[in-house]
Design a protein around this motif. Structure first.
Motif, mmCIF file in Angstrom:
data_model
loop_
_atom_site.group_PDB
_atom_site.id
_atom_site.type_symbol
_atom_site.label_atom_id
_atom_site.label_comp_id
_atom_site.label_asym_id
_atom_site.label_seq_id
_atom_site.Cartn_x
_atom_site.Cartn_y
_atom_site.Cartn_z
ATOM 1 N N LYS A 143 48.579 45.179 50.794
ATOM 2 C CA LYS A 143 47.267 45.120 50.178
ATOM 3 C C LYS A 143 47.834 44.546 48.502
ATOM 4 O O LYS A 143 47.013 44.054 47.991
ATOM 5 N N THR A 146 48.213 40.850 48.592
ATOM 6 C CA THR A 146 47.128 39.913 48.844
ATOM 7 C C THR A 146 46.463 40.049 47.568
ATOM 8 O O THR A 146 45.705 39.174 46.845
ATOM 9 N N ALA A 147 46.392 41.228 47.194
ATOM 10 C CA ALA A 147 45.644 41.547 45.577
ATOM 11 C C ALA A 147 46.203 40.611 44.631
ATOM 12 O O ALA A 147 45.475 40.137 43.804
ATOM 13 N N PHE A 150 45.226 37.233 44.952
ATOM 14 C CA PHE A 150 43.808 37.128 44.682
ATOM 15 C C PHE A 150 43.510 36.897 43.272
ATOM 16 O O PHE A 150 42.695 35.991 42.754
ATOM 17 N N TYR A 151 44.106 37.641 42.508
ATOM 18 C CA TYR A 151 43.848 37.500 41.074
ATOM 19 C C TYR A 151 44.350 36.518 40.530
ATOM 20 O O TYR A 151 43.482 35.922 39.560
ATOM 21 N N PHE A 153 44.634 33.640 41.765
ATOM 22 C CA PHE A 153 43.613 32.612 42.437
ATOM 23 C C PHE A 153 42.373 32.543 41.507
ATOM 24 O O PHE A 153 41.893 31.654 40.890
ATOM 25 N N LEU A 154 41.875 33.915 41.234
ATOM 26 C CA LEU A 154 40.505 33.751 40.399
ATOM 27 C C LEU A 154 40.903 33.145 38.919
ATOM 28 O O LEU A 154 39.950 32.598 38.307
ATOM 29 N N HIS A 163 43.656 42.124 35.815
ATOM 30 C CA HIS A 163 44.611 42.291 36.887
ATOM 31 C C HIS A 163 44.772 43.610 37.059
ATOM 32 O O HIS A 163 45.025 44.441 35.886
ATOM 33 N N ILE A 223 38.301 40.760 52.734
ATOM 34 C CA ILE A 223 38.174 39.386 52.528
ATOM 35 C C ILE A 223 36.682 39.121 51.997
ATOM 36 O O ILE A 223 36.506 38.157 50.981
ATOM 37 N N ALA A 226 36.604 39.367 48.376
ATOM 38 C CA ALA A 226 37.198 38.427 47.712
ATOM 39 C C ALA A 226 36.669 37.270 47.402
ATOM 40 O O ALA A 226 36.260 36.421 46.410
ATOM 41 N N LEU A 227 35.885 36.949 48.654
ATOM 42 C CA LEU A 227 35.279 35.754 48.729
ATOM 43 C C LEU A 227 33.673 35.722 47.714
ATOM 44 O O LEU A 227 33.492 34.778 47.125
ATOM 45 N N ILE A 230 35.031 35.256 44.194
ATOM 46 C CA ILE A 230 34.987 33.688 43.842
ATOM 47 C C ILE A 230 33.788 32.999 43.761
ATOM 48 O O ILE A 230 33.681 32.422 42.932
#
Ligand code: UDP
Ligand code: MG
Length: 320
Positions: A143, A146-147, A150-151, A153-154, A163, A223, A226-227, A230
């Motif tokens: 977790k 992946t978190a 993700f941050y 990527f954002l 964050h 997921i 997250a999608l 974005i």
């Protein structure tokens, strides 16, 4: 106004939380009691619970506890709508009755004690106070990583989120009123509040483990969140498609030039592999791009329907 303790509402979304809800309410009530004693908050402060249509005994427990506890107000949604909508329902429902609202998960993984600091920051003139986790030692390695990805990527996509900030935050009445104008169906609250502006501040805390019950955020929901995060805040993926298409076009032109040259110089064209590979490659990219466009199309579809984002079924302790 400056010196008068504000009315605080603690908004707690819950879904199938029968194992933790009673102890969480108790802990929060004690906290409110202490804050009132310290004259940090007004004694009209309350706990505003949103039952996201739990299938277990959560709502029954809430109704029972609220009979003995006047500080409790609660709404029950007509259907399970997920964390973000449950939270939204709570913020919109209770906003009129509180000078500031703090949202916190029912499992109290976020340290409720720092709500005190949040209120102090609010009284110093901040409209939004974000709770930010110091460390995520109690989350699984998976977790955490992946978190983190993700941050990052954002950030690359130009989406402004804090964050390690989940949905533990204080918002002033003004902010909660403005929230109504963010009428999107694809809701990602974490992205909305930084977008609003206002004076903001941060409070750090350590996140602890869930005391009981299980996570309501399995991989599938992670997921999907997250999608949403974005595609609700960035159209960069669409731009990437355009750039990709352009690059492929350039490569094609170059290849045509090469083929013409090979023809003139009488060389034989290379074998099967080099012929078929580009088909698969381009085919794959095309399907991917259509998929990305489809994601946005799906969002637009949902938005234009303008369906209500939640429906309130029952209310407890309504003071209006
Ligand atoms: N939640 C909700 N509706 C849902 C799923 C979750 O209201 O459909 C609530 C849940 O009761 C909790 C919060 O959202 O208060 C966060 O869920 P959880 O603690 O399971 O997520 P995690 O902390 O594991 O990310
Ligand atoms: Mg949790």
């Amino acid at each position: 106004m400056e010196n008068h303790p504000p009315v605080l509402g603690i908004v707690v979304p819950c879904y199938n939380e029968q194992e933790v809800i009673a102890s969480s309410i108790e802990a929060l009530s004690e906290l409110l009691f202490r804050f009132t004693e310290q004259e940090l908050v007004d004694n009209k402060s309350f706990i505003g619970i949103v039952d996201d249509r739990s299938k277990d005994a959560t709502w029954k427990l809430i109704s029972e506890i609220s009979e003995k506890n006047p500080r409790i107000r609660a709404i029950r949604l007509a259907a399970n709508r997920g964390h973000q909508f449950a939270l939204l329902a709570g913020l919109l429902e209770f906003r009129k009755d509180a000078d500031c609202l703090v949202s916190i998960d029912a499992d109290l993984q976020d340290d409720a004690v720092v709500i005190g600091q949040m209120v102090e920051k609010f009284r110093q003139g901040n409209d939004i106070v974000f709770g930010v986790r110091n460390k995520r030692a109690t989350d699984t390695f998976f977790k955490r990583t992946t978190a983190y990805i993700f941050y990052r990527f954002l950030k690359i996509l130009g989406i402004n989120v804090l964050h390690n900030h989940a949905d533990f935050r204080l918002t002033s009445r003004r902010v909660n009123e403005e929230l109504e104008h963010f009428s999107e169906v694809n809701l990602f609250l974490r992205g909305i509040f930084p977008l609003m502006g206002f004076n903001t501040s941060i409070v750090h805390y350590a996140r602890s483990e869930r005391t009981a019950g299980t996570t309501k955020y399995p991989l599938k929901k992670m997921i999907s969140l997250a999608l949403d995060g974005i595609t609700s805040f960035s159209t960069v993926p669409l731009r990437i498609i355009t750039v990709l298409g352009f690059l492929v076009f350039i490569v094609c032109i170059l290849l045509m030039g090469y083929a013409f040259w090979a023809y003139l110089s009488g060389r034989t064209i290379a074998g099967w592999f080099s012929t078929v590979l580009p088909f698969y490659f381009l085919g794959g990219i095309q399907i991917l791009c259509i998929g990305i466009i489809g994601e946005y199309l799906g969002k637009i579809y949902k938005e234009v329907k303008r369906r209500p984002r939640f429906i309130v079924d029952e209310r407890i302790g309504d003071i209006r």
